[in-house]
Design a protein around this motif. Structure first.
Motif, PDB file in Angstrom:
ATOM      1  N   ILE B  45      47.692  41.328  72.487  1.00 36.76           N
ATOM      2  CA  ILE B  45      47.399  42.569  71.774  1.00 36.76           C
ATOM      3  C   ILE B  45      46.209  42.294  70.871  1.00 36.76           C
ATOM      4  O   ILE B  45      46.221  41.350  70.089  1.00 36.76           O
ATOM      5  N   ILE B 170      45.467  48.536  78.454  1.00 39.86           N
ATOM      6  CA  ILE B 170      45.684  49.842  77.834  1.00 39.86           C
ATOM      7  C   ILE B 170      44.894  49.932  76.543  1.00 39.86           C
ATOM      8  O   ILE B 170      44.968  49.050  75.688  1.00 39.86           O
ATOM      9  N   LEU B 172      44.388  51.943  73.128  1.00 39.95           N
ATOM     10  CA  LEU B 172      45.084  52.877  72.236  1.00 39.95           C
ATOM     11  C   LEU B 172      44.224  53.094  70.999  1.00 39.95           C
ATOM     12  O   LEU B 172      44.029  52.178  70.205  1.00 39.95           O
ATOM     13  N   ILE B 191      54.615  49.364  72.295  1.00 46.78           N
ATOM     14  CA  ILE B 191      53.428  48.532  72.519  1.00 46.78           C
ATOM     15  C   ILE B 191      53.832  47.090  72.804  1.00 46.78           C
ATOM     16  O   ILE B 191      53.333  46.454  73.738  1.00 46.78           O
ATOM     17  N   VAL B 195      53.308  44.769  76.431  1.00 47.91           N
ATOM     18  CA  VAL B 195      52.705  43.451  76.536  1.00 47.91           C
ATOM     19  C   VAL B 195      53.682  42.466  77.168  1.00 47.91           C
ATOM     20  O   VAL B 195      53.303  41.618  77.964  1.00 47.91           O
ATOM     21  N   SER B 199      51.086  43.722  80.314  1.00 54.70           N
ATOM     22  CA  SER B 199      49.850  44.447  80.032  1.00 54.70           C
ATOM     23  C   SER B 199      49.073  43.789  78.905  1.00 54.70           C
ATOM     24  O   SER B 199      49.614  42.989  78.150  1.00 54.70           O
ATOM     25  N   VAL B 201      46.819  44.979  75.589  1.00 58.29           N
ATOM     26  CA  VAL B 201      46.617  46.182  74.782  1.00 58.29           C
ATOM     27  C   VAL B 201      45.473  45.969  73.809  1.00 58.29           C
ATOM     28  O   VAL B 201      45.419  44.963  73.110  1.00 58.29           O
ATOM     29  N   LEU B 203      44.007  47.948  70.694  1.00 58.41           N
ATOM     30  CA  LEU B 203      44.262  49.112  69.856  1.00 58.41           C
ATOM     31  C   LEU B 203      43.343  49.117  68.647  1.00 58.41           C
ATOM     32  O   LEU B 203      42.872  48.074  68.199  1.00 58.41           O
TER      33      LEU B 203
END
Ligand SMILES: Nc1ncnc2c1ncn2[C@@H]1O[C@H](COP(=O)(O)OP(=O)(O)OP(=O)(O)O)[C@@H](O)[C@H]1O
Ligand SMILES: [Mg+2]
Lengths: 271, 336
Positions: B45, B170, B172, B191, B195, B199, B201, B203
């Motif tokens: 993330i 993704i 965000l 979220i 992950v 995925s 992320v 953000l």
């Protein structure tokens, strides 16, 4: 909760381009979206439902006596005129709505999806043919109620209706172009009306060209709208397909040939 | 976690989900994004932190193929956003700052249309829509038009729409701005789950706390530039876990007090324009005792002292040595 694990990029089948079949499928989905929106907000069909009814009543009773002696004789002249004028005016909405749509957040989503770039544009143009169809059916129905009995028969009336729908669709590319390049929806409306108003009124839609001054006659005769109106009149009143029919289709083709590529190009630059 | 390898690429690029080099976007004479570099490791993330107008949204839009960069380049899992845009779009899900769903349609209709566009069949689309609506607690509202949705519901639907294709990356953009604490916590859980499923992320947020809570690495951006980048711990060490606010009775000893604060806490301090309050990052609350003793020995009398969570302003303060607020100049003059 789903317990799926996400596929890594190298395990995915990635395609560099959307092929033709997918482009058509995407466009149809976007057209379906357009129809759903019409279903959800039926008030946006006010113009295509009310205009045929009001215009037919109004023009027939205002001009009928003066131009053809009586209402009954005027109907075969005026109904094709109103049909062309109404349906073509309806095509302005395509441009206005396209602009509104492109300004909305959902357009970002479409742009971020791996779909054919052209799909939102093609879908909008496709969905709007439903409006032309409604306007066409209503205008003919109104005429029938008022006493129009087309000599050409039902088949000819259907062909005439299709001709108007095809030509309006072609013309909607012009407004789609304005929609793509303009900054606001109201400016699309304004500029489109400015183009369309003289085109529809400086034609033989309501009044025979012979009653006009020479200079005007010259314009009325080259105005493609006049040819379309004549073609519709010939079809509904005698069931014949003449030169005007061909000219209308050629005109429609020329418009699409010019405006489809520039609209698509302008649109892609923004999409 | 999801280790992405691609033999065509060099070793150092192998597990980068996002690799941006010198991204620039200019609006008129406003350099909204002014040379941004980002490296986001797959499966992590990544938080992009910055105040209003820093260029977060513009950066994301360029990475998500929504906006063309004026200079620089960006790769998503090794694919160039300009040259291979269509491939990149197959690898990303985008939840923009403002809801990108169709207002006049219902939640189900929205999801079905997006699913159809992504190549799912009619039946699959229906199933997928139901599944996502349930997952995001929107089943009851599924058939209502979005006009009547609350901000939180819209936000959730928007995220659901980004997950249809189960994208490995993704984006965000401020996913929790405007959400109440409970909804925000749900969003955080979602979220984290994404992950966990593999995925990546990326953000953006305006809240340090959020970045702290979620992100493995953070880039702080301001005026279109990355002003700091690192793990949450790196960043914390530079700004402290909390910040000290101190005002003294006698204004004359202000600079003396500042010197003591800086020496004892071993950090840079600043003075707020209004009221001459000293602020300083603080890593270790224990040090306050030392500080108080030293101040007493120096004969400086305190008016007020408090320890607070660092604000975004202070992050910038400690990283760039200047405030994001417009009172920067005032401060510098005052110090001189
Ligand atoms: N389409 C645009 N046209 C002109 N200027 C723009 C456009 N989009 C953004 N800007 C400008 O670019 C700068 C960066 O904007 P951006 O939206 O990327 O900031 P942000 O970090 O997302 O801010 P926020 O936290 O408010 O969302 C701002 O000064 C903004 O005014
Ligand atoms: Mg933003």
């Amino acid at each position: 909760m789903s317990s799926t694990t996400i596929k890594a990029p190298h395990e995915r089948k990635l395609r560099r381009k959307t092929n033709f079949r997918e482009s058509v499928k995407n466009s149809l989905t976007m057209a379906y979206r357009g129809l759903l929106k019409i279903k959800r907000t039926p008030e946006q069909l006010f113009d295509v439902t009310l205009q045929p009814i009001i215009f037919t009543l109004m023009f027939t009773y205002i001009f009928g006596g003066a131009i053809s002696g009586n209402v009954q004789n005027y109907l075969p002249v005026i109904i094709p005129g109103i049909l062309v004028q109404t349906v073509i005016t309806t095509s302005i909405v395509t441009g206005v709505q396209l602009r509104e749509d492109m300004d909305k957040g959902v357009f970002d989503r479409f742009k971020s999806l791996p779909i054919a770039r052209i799909a939102p544009l093609a879908g909008a143009l496709l969905a709007d043919t439903i409006r032309y169809t409604i306007a066409t059916v209503l205008t003919f129905s109104m005429g029938y109620v008022m006493g129009l009995r087309p000599e050409g028969g039902l088949g000819a009336v259907v062909v005439a209706g299709l001709l108007v729908i095809v030509c309006s669709w072609a013309i909607s590319w012009i407004f789609a172009f304005f929609g793509v390049i303009s900054r606001t929806a109201s400016s699309v409306q304004g500029i489109s009306m400015l183009v369309l108003f003289p085109l529809t009124f400086l034609s033989n839609a309501f009044v025979p060209a012979e009653t006009m001054p020479k200079l005007l006659q010259w314009f009325v005769k080259i105005n493609p709208i006049s040819h379309l109106v004549t073609a519709v009149r010939e079809l509904t009143n005698s069931g014949t397909v003449g030169w005007d029919f061909t000219i209308s289709l050629i005109g429609a083709t020329v418009i699409v040939a010019i405006f489809a590529p520039i609209t698509v190009r302008a649109y892609m630059r923004r999409a | 976690m999801n280790q992405f390898t691609d033999k065509r690429k060099g070793m150092d690029h192998k597990d980068l989900a996002v690799e941006a080099r010198g991204l620039v976007k200019v609006f008129g004479d406003n350099r909204a994004v002014d040379g941004v570099d980002l490296n986001v490791r797959a499966g992590s993330i990544y938080g992009v932190l910055g105040p209003n107008g820093a260029g977060k949204t513009t950066t994301i839009r360029m990475l998500a193929t929504l906006l063309k960069a004026d200079a620089g380049s960006a790769k998503i899992f090794g694919y160039d956003v300009a040259k291979d845009a269509q491939i990149v779009r197959q690898l990303i899900g985008v939840t923009g700052q403002y809801a990108s769903v169709d207002e006049s349609l219902s939640a189900t209709e929205n999801l079905v249309i997006f699913s159809r566009l992504l190549g799912l069949s009619r039946a699959e689309s229906k199933r997928k829509a139901m599944e996502l609506l349930e997952e995001f607690g929107l089943t009851e509202a599924a058939r209502r038009p979005l006009k009547h949705f609350s901000g939180g519901m819209r936000r959730r639907l928007d995220l659901a729409a980004s997950l249809i294709a189960q994208p490995p990356l993704i984006f965000l953009d401020e996913p929790t701005t405007g959400l109440d604490p409970r909804t925000r916590n749900q969003m955080w859980d979602t979220i984290r789950r994404l992950v966990k499923e593999g995925s990546t992320v990326l953000l953006t947020t305006q809240y340090l706390q959020e970045a702290d809570e979620l992100a493995d690495r953070i880039a702080v951006i301001d005026h279109g530039r990355v002003v700091a980048e690192g793990t949450v711990n790196d960043l914390k060490e530079s700004i402290g876990t909390s910040s000290l606010h101190l005002s003294i009775q006698n204004e004359q000893s202000l600079s003396k007090a500042r010197l003591i604060v800086e020496r004892v806490l071993n950090v840079q301090s600043a003075v707020t324009a209004e009221g001459g309050k000293i602020t300083a990052p603080m890593a270790d609350a224990d040090r306050v005792t030392d500080l108080l003793i030293t101040l007493r020995e120096a004969g400086i009398q305190l008016e007020e002292l408090s320890v607070q969570k660092p604000t975004l302003d202070e992050v910038f303060l400690s990283i760039t040595g200047q405030n994001t607020a417009s009172n920067t100049q005032v401060k510098k003059e005052e110090l001189a």
